[in-house]
Scaffold this motif. Structure first.
Motif, PDB file in Angstrom:
ATOM      1  N   GLY A 195     -45.438  24.867 -33.366  1.00  9.84           N
ATOM      2  CA  GLY A 195     -44.778  24.602 -34.584  1.00  9.84           C
ATOM      3  C   GLY A 195     -44.550  23.123 -34.527  1.00  9.84           C
TER       4      GLY A 195
ATOM      5  N   MET B  15     -42.377  24.302 -39.939  1.00 12.65           N
ATOM      6  CA  MET B  15     -40.772  24.067 -39.720  1.00 12.65           C
ATOM      7  C   MET B  15     -40.302  25.642 -39.484  1.00 12.65           C
ATOM      8  N   ARG B  16     -40.869  26.400 -40.256  1.00 15.21           N
ATOM      9  CA  ARG B  16     -39.988  27.884 -40.209  1.00 15.21           C
ATOM     10  C   ARG B  16     -40.376  28.282 -38.575  1.00 15.21           C
ATOM     11  N   VAL B  17     -41.783  28.022 -38.167  1.00 19.73           N
ATOM     12  CA  VAL B  17     -41.997  28.426 -36.724  1.00 19.73           C
ATOM     13  C   VAL B  17     -40.994  27.822 -35.730  1.00 19.73           C
TER      14      VAL B  17
ATOM     15  N   ARG C   5     -46.840  22.665 -47.690  1.00 24.97           N
ATOM     16  CA  ARG C   5     -46.888  24.113 -47.452  1.00 24.97           C
ATOM     17  C   ARG C   5     -46.911  24.430 -46.077  1.00 24.97           C
TER      18      ARG C   5
ATOM     19  N   THR D 260     -43.952  23.067 -44.126  1.00 27.42           N
ATOM     20  CA  THR D 260     -42.809  23.973 -44.204  1.00 27.42           C
ATOM     21  C   THR D 260     -43.122  25.260 -43.416  1.00 27.42           C
ATOM     22  N   TYR D 261     -44.329  25.971 -43.308  1.00 31.10           N
ATOM     23  CA  TYR D 261     -44.547  26.883 -42.631  1.00 31.10           C
ATOM     24  C   TYR D 261     -44.278  26.641 -40.988  1.00 31.10           C
TER      25      TYR D 261
ATOM     26  N   GLU E   6     -34.082  29.862 -33.252  1.00 32.14           N
ATOM     27  CA  GLU E   6     -32.797  30.880 -33.326  1.00 32.14           C
ATOM     28  C   GLU E   6     -33.321  32.200 -32.382  1.00 32.14           C
TER      29      GLU E   6
ATOM     30  N   GLN F  53     -37.971  26.774 -36.447  1.00 34.88           N
ATOM     31  CA  GLN F  53     -36.781  27.338 -36.751  1.00 34.88           C
ATOM     32  C   GLN F  53     -36.540  28.612 -36.148  1.00 34.88           C
ATOM     33  N   THR F  54     -37.382  29.450 -36.540  1.00 33.17           N
ATOM     34  CA  THR F  54     -37.409  30.858 -36.007  1.00 33.17           C
ATOM     35  C   THR F  54     -37.216  30.835 -34.458  1.00 33.17           C
TER      36      THR F  54
END
Length: 247
Positions: free
Chosen positions: A8, A229-231, A223, A226-227, A237, A233-234
């Motif tokens: 990511g 960054m989500r990786v 995009r 964004t994807y 978590e 962030q996930t």
């Protein structure tokens, strides 16, 4: 480092690099002779599959993406008529104007043919670029300034700018201000004088930036960022949850 977090992070960096290049292309949409840049990516897992099992590389993780190269598109663009005798547009993709830095004596190349009459320390006027460098003729000499009718200010016949043909334009070094030079370590790349260059007087080559294409690239890069960054962030978590369970 956790692999998904690493992938990511690499995706975020690659997307940001692409946004930087696109932003530069858009910023030069009105600059004559500007040549846009394109970014080439490589999947790291594919690279490492080509190596032996024990091969040591700088991409040992074997996953993610990286920027392999940044290529300049030297395709000839349309010309804009200015009716200025000092303006020129080259019609061959590999041809460039030669310009001389009066301070260092360094010769560089440009596609921007928007010239003007500049005054030298000897009080004489010569053809110059917007940033004060002298335009050279086919013999490598400065060109006397032009009058409004295109005739030489010194009363002599008009002398046109010379042009050189670069063997491999894509291997030129971009030094800024729409100027390029041959890499000193690139022995196979040469600049040869063009005997009869194809150029249009009273016109300049337009910027190579395609606004519609670059805006599409902006959307794609945003995009992708964004994807990625989500990786990250996930993954963060998940690691937080795992650490909580362990505690």
């Amino acid at each position: 480092m956790d692999m998904s977090f690493y992938v990511g992070a690499l995706g975020m960096k690659a997307s940001q690099d692409k946004l930087n290049i696109v932003s530069n292309n858009l910023a030069n949409v009105n600059n004559n002779g500007f040549k846009p840049k394109e970014q080439n990516f490589q999947e790291l897992i594919n690279y490492n599959l080509k190596d032996g099992r024990d091969e040591v590389t700088d991409r040992q993780a074997g996953a993610g993406v990286r920027n392999v190269s940044t290529k300049t598109n030297f395709a000839v663009m349309g010309v804009t008529t200015t009716n200025q005798a000092t303006d020129y547009a080259l019609e061959n993709e590999g041809d460039f104007f030669q310009i001389l830095n009066p301070g260092t004596g360094e010769i560089t190349y440009t596609k921007d043919g928007s010239f003007h009459n500049g005054q030298d320390t000897d009080g004489q006027f010569y053809l110059a670029t917007a940033n004060g460098k002298w335009v050279l003729d086919a013999e490598g000499n400065k060109i006397p300034g032009y009058g409004e009718d295109g005739a030489g200010l010194d009363g002599n016949a008009q002398v046109k700018p010379g042009a050189v043909h670069v063997t491999y334009p894509s291997r030129l070094l971009n030094i800024g201000d729409n100027e390029y030079q041959i890499n000193p370590d690139d022995a196979g790349n040469e600049a040869a004088i063009v005997e009869e260059p194809q150029m249009i007087q009273g016109a300049v080559e337009s910027s190579g930036t395609d606004v519609a294409e670059e805006m599409t690239n902006v959307i794609e890069a945003q995009r992708a960022l964004t994807y990625a960054m989500r990786v990250v962030q996930t993954d963060d978590e998940l690691m937080g949850t795992v650490n909580t369970l362990r505690a």
